[in-house]
Design a protein around this motif. Structure first.
Motif, PDB file in Angstrom:
ATOM      1  N   ILE A 192      71.284 100.169 131.417  1.00  0.00           N
ATOM      2  CA  ILE A 192      72.157  99.631 130.367  1.00  0.00           C
ATOM      3  C   ILE A 192      72.374 100.673 129.273  1.00  0.00           C
ATOM      4  N   ALA A 193      71.299 101.338 128.881  1.00  0.00           N
ATOM      5  CA  ALA A 193      71.395 102.346 127.829  1.00  0.00           C
ATOM      6  C   ALA A 193      72.315 103.474 128.264  1.00  0.00           C
ATOM      7  N   LEU A 194      72.141 103.935 129.528  1.00  0.00           N
ATOM      8  CA  LEU A 194      72.987 105.022 130.033  1.00  0.00           C
ATOM      9  C   LEU A 194      74.443 104.578 130.117  1.00  0.00           C
ATOM     10  N   ARG A 195      74.651 103.323 130.533  1.00  0.00           N
ATOM     11  CA  ARG A 195      76.022 102.815 130.639  1.00  0.00           C
ATOM     12  C   ARG A 195      76.724 102.846 129.284  1.00  0.00           C
ATOM     13  N   LEU A 196      75.998 102.424 128.259  1.00  0.00           N
ATOM     14  CA  LEU A 196      76.588 102.431 126.919  1.00  0.00           C
ATOM     15  C   LEU A 196      77.007 103.851 126.542  1.00  0.00           C
ATOM     16  N   MET A 197      76.099 104.799 126.810  1.00  0.00           N
ATOM     17  CA  MET A 197      76.392 106.178 126.422  1.00  0.00           C
ATOM     18  C   MET A 197      77.586 106.724 127.183  1.00  0.00           C
ATOM     19  N   LEU A 198      77.618 106.496 128.499  1.00  0.00           N
ATOM     20  CA  LEU A 198      78.703 107.060 129.299  1.00  0.00           C
ATOM     21  C   LEU A 198      80.040 106.395 128.972  1.00  0.00           C
ATOM     22  N   SER A 199      80.010 105.110 128.610  1.00  0.00           N
ATOM     23  CA  SER A 199      81.290 104.468 128.346  1.00  0.00           C
ATOM     24  C   SER A 199      81.861 104.872 126.988  1.00  0.00           C
ATOM     25  N   ALA A 200      80.998 105.232 126.055  1.00  0.00           N
ATOM     26  CA  ALA A 200      81.508 105.547 124.706  1.00  0.00           C
ATOM     27  C   ALA A 200      81.733 107.038 124.480  1.00  0.00           C
ATOM     28  N   LEU A 201      80.890 107.863 125.087  1.00  0.00           N
ATOM     29  CA  LEU A 201      80.943 109.305 124.791  1.00  0.00           C
ATOM     30  C   LEU A 201      82.319 109.944 125.072  1.00  0.00           C
ATOM     31  N   PRO A 202      82.893 109.747 126.277  1.00  0.00           N
ATOM     32  CA  PRO A 202      84.176 110.418 126.534  1.00  0.00           C
ATOM     33  C   PRO A 202      85.270 109.967 125.574  1.00  0.00           C
ATOM     34  N   LEU A 203      85.314 108.678 125.274  1.00  0.00           N
ATOM     35  CA  LEU A 203      86.335 108.181 124.346  1.00  0.00           C
ATOM     36  C   LEU A 203      86.199 108.837 122.981  1.00  0.00           C
ATOM     37  N   ALA A 204      84.936 108.951 122.520  1.00  0.00           N
ATOM     38  CA  ALA A 204      84.711 109.570 121.215  1.00  0.00           C
ATOM     39  C   ALA A 204      85.075 111.048 121.248  1.00  0.00           C
ATOM     40  N   LEU A 205      84.848 111.676 122.426  1.00  0.00           N
ATOM     41  CA  LEU A 205      85.120 113.116 122.515  1.00  0.00           C
ATOM     42  C   LEU A 205      86.609 113.443 122.501  1.00  0.00           C
ATOM     43  N   ILE A 206      87.438 112.494 122.945  1.00  0.00           N
ATOM     44  CA  ILE A 206      88.883 112.735 122.898  1.00  0.00           C
ATOM     45  C   ILE A 206      89.283 113.142 121.488  1.00  0.00           C
ATOM     46  N   ILE A 207      88.677 112.485 120.505  1.00  0.00           N
ATOM     47  CA  ILE A 207      89.034 112.726 119.108  1.00  0.00           C
ATOM     48  C   ILE A 207      88.799 114.174 118.718  1.00  0.00           C
ATOM     49  N   THR A 208      87.763 114.796 119.298  1.00  0.00           N
ATOM     50  CA  THR A 208      87.458 116.162 118.874  1.00  0.00           C
ATOM     51  C   THR A 208      88.314 117.204 119.592  1.00  0.00           C
ATOM     52  N   VAL A 209      88.991 116.826 120.696  1.00  0.00           N
ATOM     53  CA  VAL A 209      89.823 117.818 121.394  1.00  0.00           C
ATOM     54  C   VAL A 209      91.311 117.482 121.373  1.00  0.00           C
ATOM     55  N   THR A 210      91.707 116.435 120.654  1.00  0.00           N
ATOM     56  CA  THR A 210      93.111 116.036 120.614  1.00  0.00           C
ATOM     57  C   THR A 210      93.541 115.780 119.179  1.00  0.00           C
ATOM     58  N   PRO A 211      94.577 116.492 118.694  1.00  0.00           N
ATOM     59  CA  PRO A 211      95.083 116.137 117.366  1.00  0.00           C
ATOM     60  C   PRO A 211      95.585 114.696 117.418  1.00  0.00           C
ATOM     61  N   MET A 212      95.274 113.931 116.395  1.00  0.00           N
ATOM     62  CA  MET A 212      95.629 112.517 116.415  1.00  0.00           C
ATOM     63  C   MET A 212      97.128 112.300 116.537  1.00  0.00           C
ATOM     64  N   SER A 213      97.913 113.238 115.966  1.00  0.00           N
ATOM     65  CA  SER A 213      99.364 113.053 116.052  1.00  0.00           C
ATOM     66  C   SER A 213      99.835 113.227 117.497  1.00  0.00           C
ATOM     67  N   ASP A 214      99.134 114.077 118.287  1.00  0.00           N
ATOM     68  CA  ASP A 214      99.483 114.218 119.699  1.00  0.00           C
ATOM     69  C   ASP A 214      99.148 112.945 120.454  1.00  0.00           C
ATOM     70  N   LEU A 215      98.011 112.382 120.122  1.00  0.00           N
ATOM     71  CA  LEU A 215      97.604 111.141 120.794  1.00  0.00           C
ATOM     72  C   LEU A 215      98.654 110.056 120.519  1.00  0.00           C
ATOM     73  N   ALA A 216      99.039 109.950 119.234  1.00  0.00           N
ATOM     74  CA  ALA A 216     100.040 108.954 118.854  1.00  0.00           C
ATOM     75  C   ALA A 216     101.352 109.243 119.570  1.00  0.00           C
ATOM     76  N   GLY A 217     101.779 110.512 119.533  1.00  0.00           N
ATOM     77  CA  GLY A 217     103.043 110.897 120.141  1.00  0.00           C
ATOM     78  C   GLY A 217     103.078 110.571 121.627  1.00  0.00           C
ATOM     79  N   ALA A 218     101.996 110.919 122.329  1.00  0.00           N
ATOM     80  CA  ALA A 218     101.952 110.694 123.769  1.00  0.00           C
ATOM     81  C   ALA A 218     101.921 109.199 124.086  1.00  0.00           C
ATOM     82  N   MET A 219     101.216 108.447 123.245  1.00  0.00           N
ATOM     83  CA  MET A 219     101.160 107.003 123.477  1.00  0.00           C
ATOM     84  C   MET A 219     102.550 106.385 123.325  1.00  0.00           C
TER      85      MET A 219
END
Lengths: 283, 256, 270
Positions: free
Chosen positions: B110-137
């Motif tokens: 359960i602990a590992l599942r929590l980490m794996l499900s949240a980590l990649p989503l959080a990491l998007i923020i550090t490699v994607t300018p938010m305006s690009d994320l908005a634009g692409a969406m």
């Protein structure tokens, strides 16, 4: 360019109007400083120019504000924002993006500036402010002065005729403050942009702007050339606006009958004034 | 906490992928976390994510987020471990509490599942300018710009607020508040009044940002307004194929 | 009273303060000046014990900040930030001023009498909501609560930024009168006119180093130091220096005016 006619404004639930019967004309190509004690209505005046009043801040208005021949109240905020670029005091809350380039792109995209024109607009907006090397930097990594320049550059990318700034140097040290003002002077003198800046630092205003408007208690206390407005330092100090020390000195010298020249606004003027007094005496 | 959940400029493969690809990959990894019940496989995927982050120059923020998630998972881990009573008892504790081998395995999962499900989503923020994320969406997912902007602005405010909170705490420490207390209730009582300055400053900030956006033609924005295009390229295809492979593997591999 | 002994401070790998040493004696009014990003705020936080030095020792009121809890230092030291809004967390002006005393465990009687004293000194409406006050009023409120425990030392980080001239003078005069009553003042300030009017001693910090320490005259009349730290000397100091001769070294408007007037025969008619 900008014309206030008998303009009054009261915020909702406020006991007294923030601005009372303002009559003010700002010419095309002017570099105007606005000063006054806090709570005098300086920011409210800027909101009336960029259309935040009445489109964002509602309240009771009287009179008229015209910007470049358009009645602010009859037009949309978008029409005005193509004419007036605004930079607010709290620059941190000005930004909508995390990277410099994206910040400048924001307005250009909103206004559907043709694709072919965008690259040129970005480079020239960065160039005009002298921050081309910051284009791909993340905004949070910049210094206060650099952030202020990014905000100015994002505002002028839309090529407004008027640039409006509310205390752009309040968080900056003296050196960065002067950099911002000399940038404003360049935009004013070389690009002919009309600049209206609210500022507390009187020495910066004396050095850079052409005209000064003093606001006190919602009213225009005085307006004119910087020298005319500062000609009576003691009166201004009563309402809470200080003059540069050399201006105070020169007005004291005049009051003592040692000179009949107009007040000195900066060090160089004060130095030559005192030297003339000494020379005349020796003669 | 400086730089926490903040965009870090770079040229790595993660930076260059289309924002949509990154979003899809995170969702796939999140799905893996729940489809697979293999502790080894999920740990492998976590290491893979951390390794990729290190290669992309965001290793530091990845570790920052990872350690925060680790703390959260620990709470989840402790909550789970005592509730599973099946299996062989490993440790007996007072108050009729005991830990079983199945309980331990499940709590780790359960602990590992929590980490794996949240980590990649959080990491998007550090490699994607938010305006690009908005634009692409807006362009690819047909989400109205208003909502994309609201979402990305909310994300962008996280680091701003975390700085604000640490500054408020510092200001309170300066006037003599002692936050070092171990007593959790006392700590909550000390922190509660700080919500007031935080609320005041966040209302002010959001009001300003709305005004600032409106002054620059926010209301005129439509789907065609985007300057950048977020076309899928070869590398996006490869990345997505890798994602599909990972999810297929999660179904096939049934390691302990 | 405040002693920095070979203090360095780094944040991660970035060195912010490098080997700074100085002593502030009881009752002094010291200003810290230097460009943005030079490390002034870090120095003030180190002095207050909010940050601990990476190497070297900071002692405040005979307490070593490395081994003393920040909450204990609050008993003798008041701290005022540039932005009062991060501090204000109570619903009335009265509660806000009382807050510092309450967390220090002062008795109710003592708290009430001190709060009333400050309310009348500052001229506040005790029942007003702090969040509805103007920026300048909020800054004065933050100062009042910093003064509530009658600190021996007052540390101020740009207390006048964002205020208009009148508010600025109100704050500075309150600080000055505390100083005259014996409180040590340690203040970061960008405005050299204010520094020149109020401080007795100036520490100049540039690039994390202490590059000068002296009275306003020796600092402002030293061109090399002013250039190094991007200081803009106060106008009158600069003018008197340019005029040279009998006018050299004057810092105040009235003094320079007096000196010029004295040199003229027509004085009788003035």
């Amino acid at each position: 360019m900008i014309k206030f006619e008998n303009f009054s404004f009261t915020y909702p639930d406020a006991p007294a109007p923030a601005l009372k019967n303002i009559n003010l004309e700002i010419q095309k190509g002017a570099f105007l400083g606005i000063i006054g004690p806090s709570g005098a209505g300086k920011s409210t005046l800027t909101y009336a120019i960029n259309g935040a009043i009445p489109h964002y801040y509602q309240g009771v208005c009287q009179g008229q504000v015209m910007v470049d021949g358009i009645d602010v109240f009859d037009s949309t905020p978008e029409t005005i924002s193509l004419k007036v670029g605004s930079v607010f005091g709290d620059v941190e809350s000005f930004f909508v993006a995390s990277v410099v380039e994206e910040e400048i792109l924001f307005g250009l995209e909103n206004f559907n500036i043709p694709r072919s024109e965008i690259e040129g607009r970005i480079t020239s907006a960065l160039d005009a402010v002298g921050i081309s090397e910051l284009r791909y930097r993340s905004i949070s990594s910049l210094s206060g002065g650099q952030k202020q320049k990014v905000a100015i550059s994002a505002a002028i990318a839309l090529r407004p005729q008027i640039l409006l700034l509310d205390e752009p140097t309040s968080e900056l040290d003296p050196q960065s403050s002067r950099q911002i003002f000399s940038l404003l002077r360049t935009l004013n003198k070389s690009n002919g942009m009309t600049i209206v800046v609210v500022e507390q630092k009187i020495m910066l205003l004396c050095e850079y702007v052409d005209r000064l408007t003093v606001i006190n208690d919602g009213e225009i206390y005085s307006t004119g050339s910087v020298r005319d407005v500062l000609s009576t330092p003691s009166k201004l100090e009563k309402i809470g606006v200080n003059c540069p020390r050399v201006t105070t000195l020169s007005s004291k010298l005049a009051a003592a009958g040692l000179t009949n020249e107009p007040v000195a606004l900066n060090l160089n003027e004060a130095e030559s004034m005192v030297r003339r007094i000494i020379r005349d005496y020796i003669r | 906490m400086k730089g926490f959940l903040q965009y870090i400029p770079g040229n790595s493969i993660l930076h260059q992928l289309s924002p949509i690809t990154k979003l899809a990959l995170s969702v796939l990894l999140c799905a893996c976390a729940f489809l697979s019940s293999s502790i080894l496989y999920i740990s492998f995927l976590l290491l893979l994510v951390l390794g990729l982050s290190a290669m992309s120059g965001i290793g530091r923020s990845a570790l920052q987020i990872f350690s925060l998630l680790l703390k959260l998972s620990l709470i989840l881990f402790l909550a789970q471990i005592f509730f599973i009573r099946e299996g062989d008892v490993l440790v007996r504790l007072p108050l009729n509490l005991f830990i079983t081998d199945e309980g331990l395995a499940f709590a780790i999962l359960i602990a590992l599942r929590l980490m794996l499900s949240a980590l990649p989503l959080a990491l998007i923020i550090t490699v994607t300018p938010m305006s690009d994320l908005a634009g692409a969406m807006v362009q690819k997912l047909r989400i109205p710009y208003k909502y994309a902007f609201a979402l990305t602005t909310a994300i962008r405010f996280i680091p701003i607020f975390s700085t604000e909170i640490s500054e408020i705490i510092e200001a309170q420490r300066a006037r003599g508040v002692n936050f070092d207390t171990k007593n959790i209730f006392k700590k909550i009582r000390l922190i509660l009044p700080l919500c007031l300055p935080l609320l005041v400053s966040s209302i002010k900030k959001t009001e300003y940002i709305a005004l600032s956006a409106e002054m620059r033609g926010f209301a005129l924005r439509n789907r065609k307004s985007g300057y950048k295009s977020y076309a899928f390229k070869g590398r996006d295809l490869i990345a997505l194929l890798a994602g599909v492979f990972i999810i297929a593997a999660s179904l096939l591999i049934n390691l302990p | 009273m405040i002693i920095f002994d070979n203090v360095s401070f780094s944040y991660g790998k970035t060195q912010i303060i490098e080997k700074i040493s100085f002593r502030v004696a009881p009752g002094e009014f010291v200003a810290i000046v230097g460009p943005n990003g030079a490390g002034k705020t870090t120095v003030s936080k180190l002095a207050r014990g909010l940050l601990r030095p990476t190497s070297g020792t900071v002692t405040i009121d005979a307490l070593n900040t490395r081994t003393t809890k920040a909450s204990k230092i609050a008993r003798t030291t008041g701290f005022l930030f540039q932005n009062p809004d991060r501090q204000i967390c109570q619903n009335t002006v009265r509660d806000e001023i009382a807050f510092n005393l309450k967390i220090q465990g002062k008795s109710d009687d003592e708290t009430t009498s001190r709060v009333e004293e400050l309310i009348s000194l500052f001229g506040f409406d005790p029942n007003a909501s702090p969040f509805r006050l103007s920026r300048g009023e909020r800054q004065r409120l933050a100062l009042a609560s910093a003064l509530s425990a009658k600190p021996k030392i007052l540390i101020l980080d740009e207390p006048t930024t964002g205020l208009d001239y009148r508010e600025c003078m109100k704050i500075m005069n309150l600080i000055k009168s505390e100083n005259l009553a014996g409180t040590t003042v340690f203040m970061i300030c960008h405005d050299m006119e204010i520094v020149s009017d109020f401080a007795e001693r100036i520490l100049v910090i540039a690039d994390g180093r202490l590059i000068a320490d002296g009275n306003p005259d020796t600092i402002f009349f030293n061109k090399e130091i002013c250039a190094k730290a991007a200081l803009l000397p106060p106008q009158i100091a600069e003018l008197s220096q340019r005029l040279g001769g009998a006018y050299q070294g004057i810092r105040h408007v009235d003094n320079l005016f007096g000196a010029i007037r004295k040199n003229f025969k027509g004085e009788a008619t003035l």
